[in-house]
Each structure stands twice: as C-alpha cells, then as structure tokens.
Design a protein around this motif. Structure first.
Motif, PDB file in Angstrom:
ATOM      1  N   HIS A 174       0.833  -1.195   0.000  1.00 48.04           N
ATOM      2  CA  HIS A 174       0.000   0.000   0.000  1.00 48.04           C
ATOM      3  C   HIS A 174       0.873   1.252   0.000  1.00 48.04           C
ATOM      4  CE1 HIS A 174       1.143  -0.867   4.134  1.00 48.04           C
ATOM      5  NE2 HIS A 174       1.078   0.442   4.350  1.00 48.04           N
ATOM      6  N   ASP A 175       0.230   2.390  -0.194  1.00 48.89           N
ATOM      7  CA  ASP A 175       0.893   3.686  -0.099  1.00 48.89           C
ATOM      8  C   ASP A 175       0.846   4.118   1.364  1.00 48.89           C
ATOM      9  OD1 ASP A 175       1.593   6.369  -0.061  1.00 48.89           O
ATOM     10  OD2 ASP A 175       0.467   6.885  -1.864  1.00 48.89           O
ATOM     11  N   PRO A 176       2.010   4.241   2.033  1.00 49.17           N
ATOM     12  CA  PRO A 176       1.993   4.596   3.465  1.00 49.17           C
ATOM     13  C   PRO A 176       1.253   5.898   3.774  1.00 49.17           C
ATOM     14  CG  PRO A 176       4.187   3.892   2.802  1.00 49.17           C
ATOM     15  CD  PRO A 176       3.380   4.019   1.536  1.00 49.17           C
ATOM     16  N   ARG A 177       1.182   6.790   2.794  1.00 49.70           N
ATOM     17  CA  ARG A 177       0.511   8.078   3.017  1.00 49.70           C
ATOM     18  C   ARG A 177      -1.002   7.924   3.152  1.00 49.70           C
ATOM     19  NH1 ARG A 177       2.987  10.806  -2.251  1.00 49.70           N
ATOM     20  NH2 ARG A 177       2.238   8.762  -2.954  1.00 49.70           N
ATOM     21  N   LYS A 178      -1.512   6.762   2.752  1.00 52.20           N
ATOM     22  CA  LYS A 178      -2.967   6.566   2.750  1.00 52.20           C
ATOM     23  C   LYS A 178      -3.459   5.651   3.872  1.00 52.20           C
ATOM     24  CE  LYS A 178      -3.341   7.547  -2.179  1.00 52.20           C
ATOM     25  NZ  LYS A 178      -3.758   7.062  -3.509  1.00 52.20           N
ATOM     26  N   ARG A 179      -2.572   5.337   4.817  1.00 47.69           N
ATOM     27  CA  ARG A 179      -3.014   4.506   5.941  1.00 47.69           C
ATOM     28  C   ARG A 179      -4.018   5.279   6.794  1.00 47.69           C
ATOM     29  NH1 ARG A 179       3.098   3.193   7.804  1.00 47.69           N
ATOM     30  NH2 ARG A 179       3.680   1.854   6.062  1.00 47.69           N
ATOM     31  N   GLN A 180      -5.129   4.637   7.133  1.00 48.84           N
ATOM     32  CA  GLN A 180      -6.100   5.245   8.050  1.00 48.84           C
ATOM     33  C   GLN A 180      -5.776   4.730   9.452  1.00 48.84           C
ATOM     34  OE1 GLN A 180     -10.280   4.037   7.957  1.00 48.84           O
ATOM     35  NE2 GLN A 180     -10.884   6.189   7.917  1.00 48.84           N
ATOM     36  N   CYS A 181      -4.818   5.397  10.074  1.00 51.31           N
ATOM     37  CA  CYS A 181      -4.362   4.954  11.401  1.00 51.31           C
ATOM     38  C   CYS A 181      -3.642   6.110  12.073  1.00 51.31           C
ATOM     39  CB  CYS A 181      -3.463   3.732  11.280  1.00 51.31           C
ATOM     40  SG  CYS A 181      -3.107   2.943  12.876  1.00 51.31           S
ATOM     41  N   THR A 182      -4.405   7.130  12.426  1.00 52.04           N
ATOM     42  CA  THR A 182      -3.868   8.336  13.042  1.00 52.04           C
ATOM     43  C   THR A 182      -3.361   8.024  14.452  1.00 52.04           C
ATOM     44  OG1 THR A 182      -5.320   9.741  11.749  1.00 52.04           O
ATOM     45  CG2 THR A 182      -4.525  10.668  13.788  1.00 52.04           C
ATOM     46  N   LEU A 183      -2.462   8.870  14.965  1.00 50.44           N
ATOM     47  CA  LEU A 183      -2.006   8.754  16.343  1.00 50.44           C
ATOM     48  C   LEU A 183      -3.185   8.650  17.304  1.00 50.44           C
ATOM     49  CD1 LEU A 183       0.766  11.492  16.204  1.00 50.44           C
ATOM     50  CD2 LEU A 183       1.186   9.050  16.611  1.00 50.44           C
ATOM     51  N   ALA A 184      -3.101   7.728  18.246  1.00 50.39           N
ATOM     52  CA  ALA A 184      -4.120   7.508  19.289  1.00 50.39           C
ATOM     53  C   ALA A 184      -5.476   7.086  18.740  1.00 50.39           C
ATOM     54  CB  ALA A 184      -4.267   8.746  20.180  1.00 50.39           C
ATOM     55  N   SER A 185      -5.506   6.577  17.517  1.00 44.27           N
ATOM     56  CA  SER A 185      -6.768   6.094  16.946  1.00 44.27           C
ATOM     57  C   SER A 185      -7.077   4.683  17.426  1.00 44.27           C
ATOM     58  CB  SER A 185      -6.701   6.116  15.416  1.00 44.27           C
ATOM     59  OG  SER A 185      -5.655   5.256  14.949  1.00 44.27           O
ATOM     60  N   LEU A 186      -8.339   4.290  17.259  1.00 45.29           N
ATOM     61  CA  LEU A 186      -8.804   2.952  17.629  1.00 45.29           C
ATOM     62  C   LEU A 186      -9.314   2.231  16.382  1.00 45.29           C
ATOM     63  CD1 LEU A 186     -10.881   3.884  20.812  1.00 45.29           C
ATOM     64  CD2 LEU A 186      -8.610   2.824  20.788  1.00 45.29           C
ATOM     65  N   THR A 187      -8.697   1.107  16.072  1.00 44.11           N
ATOM     66  CA  THR A 187      -9.190   0.215  15.023  1.00 44.11           C
ATOM     67  C   THR A 187      -9.811  -0.963  15.749  1.00 44.11           C
ATOM     68  OG1 THR A 187      -7.452   0.935  13.495  1.00 44.11           O
ATOM     69  CG2 THR A 187      -8.559  -1.155  13.000  1.00 44.11           C
ATOM     70  N   SER A 188     -11.130  -1.057  15.708  1.00 44.70           N
ATOM     71  CA  SER A 188     -11.866  -1.962  16.611  1.00 44.70           C
ATOM     72  C   SER A 188     -12.395  -3.184  15.869  1.00 44.70           C
ATOM     73  CB  SER A 188     -13.012  -1.196  17.268  1.00 44.70           C
ATOM     74  OG  SER A 188     -12.509  -0.065  17.964  1.00 44.70           O
ATOM     75  N   PHE A 189     -11.964  -4.355  16.323  1.00 44.56           N
ATOM     76  CA  PHE A 189     -12.362  -5.627  15.722  1.00 44.56           C
ATOM     77  C   PHE A 189     -13.451  -6.256  16.591  1.00 44.56           C
ATOM     78  CE2 PHE A 189      -8.204  -4.604  14.274  1.00 44.56           C
ATOM     79  CZ  PHE A 189      -8.051  -5.175  13.020  1.00 44.56           C
ATOM     80  N   THR A 190     -14.616  -6.473  16.012  1.00 50.96           N
ATOM     81  CA  THR A 190     -15.707  -7.136  16.728  1.00 50.96           C
ATOM     82  C   THR A 190     -15.735  -8.606  16.337  1.00 50.96           C
ATOM     83  OG1 THR A 190     -17.009  -5.106  16.812  1.00 50.96           O
ATOM     84  CG2 THR A 190     -18.188  -7.179  17.158  1.00 50.96           C
ATOM     85  N   PHE A 191     -15.659  -9.457  17.347  1.00 49.86           N
ATOM     86  CA  PHE A 191     -15.686 -10.908  17.141  1.00 49.86           C
ATOM     87  C   PHE A 191     -17.025 -11.477  17.582  1.00 49.86           C
ATOM     88  CE2 PHE A 191     -11.208  -9.945  17.586  1.00 49.86           C
ATOM     89  CZ  PHE A 191     -10.543 -10.858  16.788  1.00 49.86           C
ATOM     90  N   ARG A 192     -17.547 -12.435  16.837  1.00 48.34           N
ATOM     91  CA  ARG A 192     -18.614 -13.307  17.323  1.00 48.34           C
ATOM     92  C   ARG A 192     -17.979 -14.682  17.464  1.00 48.34           C
ATOM     93  NH1 ARG A 192     -23.226 -12.215  14.228  1.00 48.34           N
ATOM     94  NH2 ARG A 192     -23.612 -10.581  15.766  1.00 48.34           N
ATOM     95  N   GLY A 193     -17.843 -15.117  18.708  1.00 49.43           N
ATOM     96  CA  GLY A 193     -17.020 -16.300  18.941  1.00 49.43           C
ATOM     97  C   GLY A 193     -15.596 -15.962  18.554  1.00 49.43           C
ATOM     98  N   ASP A 194     -15.003 -16.758  17.676  1.00 48.34           N
ATOM     99  CA  ASP A 194     -13.629 -16.527  17.238  1.00 48.34           C
ATOM    100  C   ASP A 194     -13.549 -15.812  15.904  1.00 48.34           C
ATOM    101  OD1 ASP A 194     -12.811 -17.854  19.498  1.00 48.34           O
ATOM    102  OD2 ASP A 194     -12.336 -19.735  18.475  1.00 48.34           O
ATOM    103  N   LYS A 195     -14.682 -15.458  15.313  1.00 48.61           N
ATOM    104  CA  LYS A 195     -14.698 -14.888  13.962  1.00 48.61           C
ATOM    105  C   LYS A 195     -14.866 -13.376  13.988  1.00 48.61           C
ATOM    106  CE  LYS A 195     -17.134 -15.255   9.537  1.00 48.61           C
ATOM    107  NZ  LYS A 195     -18.290 -15.881   8.826  1.00 48.61           N
TER     108      LYS A 195
END
Length: 229
Positions: A174-195
């Motif tokens: 990917h292009d590093p300039r286009k990462r959506q991951c700002t300082l102190a951001s939260l990328t939240s993964f929701t699991f149902r069971g293990d998925k």
C-alpha cells in the motif's frame, strides 16, 4: 450441546500510541528510549476518558515505551494491570535510527537503495505476511482474555494497518501516506465467537493530532511521516 462461546461478542480495540518526543525526526522503529511527548500523554488521557464507560476487562501493549505509556491511563481507569505482548511490537525496519526522506537522510545514500527493490514484500523490513501472523495471534490472545467484553491492545501504525487490511481482504502492499491509522486512533475488531464480523475506526483524540500527522495527510515540509510510526 453447542459451544457457549460460539456466539459471544467480544471487541478488541487496536490502538495506535500517542505522539512521541522525537525532535530529530528519526525513524525509531523498535529502538528503546522514545517516550510520549506531553501532547502524546494528553492523547492517551483523552482515549482513556473516551473508553471509561466501556466494558474493558483487558489492556495489553507492545513492549516499547511509547505503547506502554499510552496504555497505562487506560488500564488505570479500569483498575486493570497492564499486560505486555511482544507480538504487538513495531515492524522491523533496516532504516531504524536514521532520518528518512526523499533527497535527504537515509535515501540520499546509494548503499541503501538495495533495500527499496521490492515494495510488495517489503524488502526494507519485516514482511507484511509475518506482521499479519503475529498481529492476528495477538488479537486472538486479547479476545480470549476478554471474552464477552472488550480489550484494548496498544500497537503501532504499520502492524495495525496491515492486519486491518488482511481482515478487510485488501492487498497488504500500500501507499503509506494513505493509511487510516492516526495517532491515538482505535481500530476496533468485533468478534462473534472466534470470527471477526466487523472492523470499525474512530479517532477520539483527533483534535489533538497535528494536521500533517492525520490519516491521509501529506507530511509537513522537511518531516518524515515514517518517524511517527
């Protein structure tokens, strides 16, 4: 009788650390001794306030100082001990300890050009697939520690973005300039069971983030975006 955990919902928030004191603009990578700036501590406190009302039962961080310092107020707000997981560490990079930019720093030296031959792997650091494997394992461990509740795992920009790309079935290069991951951001993964059933993204401290360091922004003149990884 089915597995009682098969439909249990768990959320793991992968958080990027706050701003680091780095006046020289060094690509610090896994090097020790890089701590949060005063602004970075404010970012960490802001996210701790944002998560104060959430059902967080597990807080874990990369072993690097900036991640530990970011996670500390979150753990404290929930009365939890802070755990450490080596798998959440920053990606390895051959340019650690150097300034990094086109026309200056490490890229000015022809001897370093050999590392830039393959952007798909990438040839200058830890392969993307290896990052995915360790980050998926760290996500799974955090999920297991907080079954039916929420966990916060503090890591670093590239590993977070790569594992999100994998979960969302995007290519890893990917292009590093286009990462959506700002300082102190939260990328939240929701699991149902293990998925993993969904991935969300929020920026609770966005107003504290310098404009040139926000997701998708162009670096300020003379500054390396990589130095804020």
């Amino acid at each position: 009788m089915g597995d009682m955990n098969s439909e249990e919902t768990t959320v793991v928030h992968l958080m990027r650390h706050g701003e680091v004191h780095n006046p020289e603009g060094v690509l610090y990578g896994r090097r020790p001794g890089y701590h949060l700036s005063e602004l970075g501590r404010r970012m960490a406190d802001r996210v701790a306030e944002h998560l104060a009302g959430r059902d967080v039962t597990h807080v874990v961080a990369s072993p690097l100082e900036r991640a530990q310092e970011t996670a500390t107020p979150i753990a404290k707000a929930h009365g939890l001990d802070l755990a450490t997981d080596e798998r959440l560490i920053e990606a390895a990079n051959v340019f650690e300890g150097k300034t990094f930019g086109v026309g200056d720093g490490a890229l000015k030296k022809p001897g370093n050009w050999k590392y830039l031959t393959n952007p798909f792997r990438p040839s200058w650091g830890e392969p993307y697939l290896e990052q995915v494997v360790r980050m998926m394992a760290a996500l799974g461990a955090a999920r297991d520690a907080a079954r039916g509740h929420e966990a916060v795992a503090v890591s670093h920009q590239l590993p977070i973005w790569v594992v999100r790309s994998f979960a969302e079935r995007r290519r890893l290069w990917h292009d590093p300039r286009k990462r959506q991951c700002t300082l102190a951001s939260l990328t939240s993964f929701t699991f149902r069971g293990d998925k993993i059933i969904s991935v969300g993204y929020t920026e609770p401290a966005l107003d504290l983030v310098p404009v040139h360091l926000r997701a998708g922004a162009k670096p300020a003149p003379g500054k390396s975006k990589a130095a804020g990884a």
